[in-house]
Write a protein that holds these residues in place. Structure first.
Motif, PDB file in Angstrom:
ATOM      1  N   ALA A  33       1.219  -1.499  -0.077  1.00 56.13           N
ATOM      2  CA  ALA A  33      -0.234  -0.263  -0.253  1.00 56.13           C
ATOM      3  C   ALA A  33       0.811   1.712   0.276  1.00 56.13           C
ATOM      4  O   ALA A  33       0.311   2.551  -0.675  1.00 56.13           O
ATOM      5  N   ASP A  34       2.174   1.450   0.535  1.00 58.10           N
ATOM      6  CA  ASP A  34       2.999   2.318   0.491  1.00 58.10           C
ATOM      7  C   ASP A  34       3.426   2.691  -0.730  1.00 58.10           C
ATOM      8  O   ASP A  34       4.201   3.903  -1.015  1.00 58.10           O
ATOM      9  N   VAL A  35       3.627   1.601  -1.910  1.00 58.67           N
ATOM     10  CA  VAL A  35       4.611   1.790  -2.951  1.00 58.67           C
ATOM     11  C   VAL A  35       3.730   3.398  -3.548  1.00 58.67           C
ATOM     12  O   VAL A  35       4.358   4.183  -4.434  1.00 58.67           O
ATOM     13  N   PRO A  36       2.639   3.659  -3.843  1.00 58.67           N
ATOM     14  CA  PRO A  36       2.318   4.738  -4.717  1.00 58.67           C
ATOM     15  C   PRO A  36       2.830   5.994  -4.462  1.00 58.67           C
ATOM     16  O   PRO A  36       3.194   6.683  -4.581  1.00 58.67           O
ATOM     17  N   ALA A  37       3.716   6.433  -2.472  1.00 54.24           N
ATOM     18  CA  ALA A  37       3.734   7.764  -2.344  1.00 54.24           C
ATOM     19  C   ALA A  37       5.313   7.250  -3.052  1.00 54.24           C
ATOM     20  O   ALA A  37       5.715   8.522  -3.228  1.00 54.24           O
ATOM     21  N   TRP A  38       5.889   6.063  -3.016  1.00 50.63           N
ATOM     22  CA  TRP A  38       7.047   5.839  -3.321  1.00 50.63           C
ATOM     23  C   TRP A  38       7.509   6.846  -5.075  1.00 50.63           C
ATOM     24  O   TRP A  38       7.867   7.439  -5.168  1.00 50.63           O
ATOM     25  N   LEU A  39       6.167   5.815  -5.968  1.00 51.57           N
ATOM     26  CA  LEU A  39       6.710   6.623  -7.287  1.00 51.57           C
ATOM     27  C   LEU A  39       6.401   7.944  -6.718  1.00 51.57           C
ATOM     28  O   LEU A  39       7.063   8.962  -7.916  1.00 51.57           O
ATOM     29  N   ASP A  41       7.308  10.013  -4.601  1.00 53.71           N
ATOM     30  CA  ASP A  41       8.149  10.708  -4.361  1.00 53.71           C
ATOM     31  C   ASP A  41       9.522  10.892  -5.712  1.00 53.71           C
ATOM     32  O   ASP A  41      10.135  11.832  -5.155  1.00 53.71           O
ATOM     33  N   LEU A  42       9.590   9.907  -5.836  1.00 54.90           N
ATOM     34  CA  LEU A  42      10.617   9.898  -7.256  1.00 54.90           C
ATOM     35  C   LEU A  42      10.046  10.868  -8.684  1.00 54.90           C
ATOM     36  O   LEU A  42      11.775  11.856  -9.351  1.00 54.90           O
ATOM     37  N   THR A  43       8.891  11.831  -8.402  1.00 53.67           N
ATOM     38  CA  THR A  43       9.295  12.833  -9.039  1.00 53.67           C
ATOM     39  C   THR A  43       9.148  14.157  -8.463  1.00 53.67           C
ATOM     40  O   THR A  43      10.177  15.417  -8.988  1.00 53.67           O
ATOM     41  N   SER A  44       9.879  13.815  -6.593  1.00 54.67           N
ATOM     42  CA  SER A  44       9.879  15.132  -6.500  1.00 54.67           C
ATOM     43  C   SER A  44      11.526  16.042  -6.756  1.00 54.67           C
ATOM     44  O   SER A  44      12.256  15.271  -6.808  1.00 54.67           O
ATOM     45  N   ARG A  45      11.210  17.642  -6.199  1.00 60.28           N
ATOM     46  CA  ARG A  45      12.433  18.441  -7.044  1.00 60.28           C
ATOM     47  C   ARG A  45      13.486  18.208  -5.450  1.00 60.28           C
ATOM     48  O   ARG A  45      14.906  19.064  -5.785  1.00 60.28           O
ATOM     49  N   ASP A  46      13.021  17.695  -4.599  1.00 64.04           N
ATOM     50  CA  ASP A  46      14.205  17.995  -3.078  1.00 64.04           C
ATOM     51  C   ASP A  46      14.655  16.273  -3.471  1.00 64.04           C
ATOM     52  O   ASP A  46      13.759  15.199  -3.156  1.00 64.04           O
ATOM     53  N   TRP A  54      13.882   6.438  -3.670  1.00 63.96           N
ATOM     54  CA  TRP A  54      14.410   4.532  -3.878  1.00 63.96           C
ATOM     55  C   TRP A  54      15.256   4.493  -2.702  1.00 63.96           C
ATOM     56  O   TRP A  54      15.097   2.384  -3.391  1.00 63.96           O
ATOM     57  N   GLY A  55      15.552   4.200  -1.238  1.00 62.60           N
ATOM     58  CA  GLY A  55      15.651   3.243  -1.207  1.00 62.60           C
ATOM     59  C   GLY A  55      14.898   2.094  -0.583  1.00 62.60           C
ATOM     60  O   GLY A  55      15.151   1.100  -0.799  1.00 62.60           O
ATOM     61  N   HIS A  56      13.325   3.386  -0.855  1.00 63.98           N
ATOM     62  CA  HIS A  56      12.130   2.290  -0.508  1.00 63.98           C
ATOM     63  C   HIS A  56      12.457   0.593  -1.223  1.00 63.98           C
ATOM     64  O   HIS A  56      11.996  -0.404  -1.549  1.00 63.98           O
ATOM     65  N   MET A  57      12.906   2.236  -2.961  1.00 66.44           N
ATOM     66  CA  MET A  57      12.044   1.312  -4.051  1.00 66.44           C
ATOM     67  C   MET A  57      12.940   0.035  -3.800  1.00 66.44           C
ATOM     68  O   MET A  57      12.774  -2.016  -4.470  1.00 66.44           O
ATOM     69  N   GLU A  58      14.401  -0.186  -3.315  1.00 65.35           N
ATOM     70  CA  GLU A  58      15.188  -0.845  -3.805  1.00 65.35           C
ATOM     71  C   GLU A  58      15.868  -1.690  -2.580  1.00 65.35           C
ATOM     72  O   GLU A  58      16.649  -3.231  -3.093  1.00 65.35           O
ATOM     73  N   CYS A  59      14.758  -1.610  -1.600  1.00 67.46           N
ATOM     74  CA  CYS A  59      15.057  -3.047  -0.796  1.00 67.46           C
ATOM     75  C   CYS A  59      13.177  -3.403  -0.515  1.00 67.46           C
ATOM     76  O   CYS A  59      13.454  -4.940   0.373  1.00 67.46           O
ATOM     77  N   PRO A  72       5.585  -5.856 -10.326  1.00 69.57           N
ATOM     78  CA  PRO A  72       5.457  -5.823 -12.382  1.00 69.57           C
ATOM     79  C   PRO A  72       4.187  -4.299 -12.220  1.00 69.57           C
ATOM     80  O   PRO A  72       4.203  -3.887 -13.578  1.00 69.57           O
ATOM     81  N   HIS A  73       3.799  -4.026 -11.412  1.00 67.03           N
ATOM     82  CA  HIS A  73       2.556  -3.780 -11.130  1.00 67.03           C
ATOM     83  C   HIS A  73       3.368  -2.181 -11.044  1.00 67.03           C
ATOM     84  O   HIS A  73       2.268  -1.326 -11.389  1.00 67.03           O
ATOM     85  N   ALA A  74       4.817  -2.008 -10.746  1.00 61.44           N
ATOM     86  CA  ALA A  74       5.004  -0.126 -10.436  1.00 61.44           C
ATOM     87  C   ALA A  74       5.694  -0.253 -12.239  1.00 61.44           C
ATOM     88  O   ALA A  74       5.929   1.028 -12.347  1.00 61.44           O
TER      89      ALA A  74
END
Length: 380
Positions: A33-39, A41-46, A54-59, A72-74
């Protein structure tokens, strides 16, 4: 709701994230359920926000080479980000998508390239491969013409794993190889060209690769040799074998120094690619490779490295040289296999921990100490 007609196949915009039942899908540590927030955040200018995402995506979606039900859904959303020039960190997206496809060690797919038969019966791996592949024609291939050499080379690395798209990818790869690329981007493009041309049965790039092999610098010569091994097999030219074995000798002479300079974006271990390529040579083409391996074993003792590294190299090279399975006796060895074992007798460091001996005795029924091995080799 499906993506609209203007959306390229395989891509989903971020405003469709909530249409995926993430809470019902699993990543490494539980519900996704937390995946949408990470995706998002990948567009953030910060940069700090992106780094945490990326830390969440990669672990979680990709962890130590493993992928999960939610992964695969991501992918369609990652492809959407990759297609958008405004997305920060698109190079990291290319690395990440490649890792999702190949796993932690892409050298396992050399020298023949990606084989989908190896993921038959693995539904998550198959789903990820198909999801990434859906974006290759419309998202990845256009990046091969990107002005930034690094972006173009990383796109080549990713596209190389999709031989079904070779007819579309190869013209763009040839344009990339014709550009004045720096290292390691040029070597990456050459290897990708070899993987896909070989998969397509297309030998039209042989002249380019042979010219690079003759006139290029060391990383390009090694990359051209890997590509030729794929395209021209089983008729790989002796010059390509020489380039591969010479590079292996350089690696073994000073592996720590070798790692300091990136030679290609492919592979954590250049030696792994070289050994796998040499291991596939037809019998009549292996003498040059064998002679080099014997010389390399003799040099291992002189390198300035940890004893465990020297043992690893000796074991790896012995693994290539020796036959599969157990050896009935010294008389069953070929002259080259005997020469490799004789070379091992000249070392002390490589025997120190017993790992080399354990490998020889367990895998090949060959004595596990230098004295016992020497006596075994001397028997008629």
């Amino acid at each position: 709701m499906n993506p609209g007609p203007a959306t390229p196949p395989g891509i989903r915009p971020l405003d469709e994230l909530d249409q995926v039942p993430w809470a019902e899908l699993m990543h490494c540590y539980g519900p996704a359920a937390d995946v949408p927030a990470w995706l998002r955040d990948l567009t953030s200018r910060d940069e700090d926000v992106r780094t945490r995402a990326w830390g969440h995506m990669e672990c979680r979606l990709y962890h130590q080479g493993n992928i999960y039900e939610a992964t695969p859904h991501a992918v369609p959303f990652l492809l959407h980000l990759l297609a958008d020039e405004a997305t920060p960190g698109r190079k990291r997206l290319l690395w990440y998508l490649s890792a999702l496809v190949t796993g932690a060690d892409d050298s396992q797919w050399f020298p023949d390239g990606y084989d989908t038969a190896r993921i038959d019966g693995w539904p998550v791996e198959t789903a990820v491969y198909e999801a990434v592949g859906a974006g290759v024609p419309t998202v990845v291939v256009p990046l091969l013409d990107h002005d930034d050499p690094e972006t173009a080379a990383l796109a080549a690395m990713l596209a190389a794993w999709f031989p079904a798209h070779a007819p579309l990818t190869l013209p763009a790869l040839r344009r990339l190889c014709a550009r004045p690329l720096p290292r390691p981007q040029r070597a990456t493009a050459l290897i990708a060209l070899g993987l896909l041309a070989g998969a397509a049965g297309d030998r039209s790039d042989t002249t380019l690769l042979e010219r690079t092999l003759a006139d290029g610098d060391e990383p390009d010569r090694w990359a051209a040799a890997v590509a030729l091994a794929r395209i021209t097999a089983p008729d790989i030219p002796p010059s390509a074998i020489g380039a591969l074995t010479a590079e292996l000798g350089v690696i073994c002479t000073d592996p720590d120094e070798y790692k300091m300079t990136a030679r290609t974006h492919f592979c954590y271990s250049d030696a792994g690619v070289i050994l796998r390529t040499l291991d596939r040579l037809p019998q009549g083409r292996r003498k040059a490779a064998r002679d080099c391996l014997v010389r390399t074993l003799l040099r291992i003792e002189q390198q300035d490295s940890e004893p465990s590294e020297a043992e690893d190299w000796a074991t790896t090279l012995a693994c290539f040289a020796l036959p599969t399975g157990q050896v009935s006796g010294a008389a069953a060895l070929t002259p080259f296999q005997r020469a490799v074992l004789q070379a091992l007798l000249g070392g002390d460091i490589i025997w120190a921990s017993g790992e080399l001996g354990l490998f020889l005795s367990t895998e090949h029924a060959i004595p596990d100490t230098p004295d016992a091995l020497e006596a075994w080799l001397s028997r008629p």
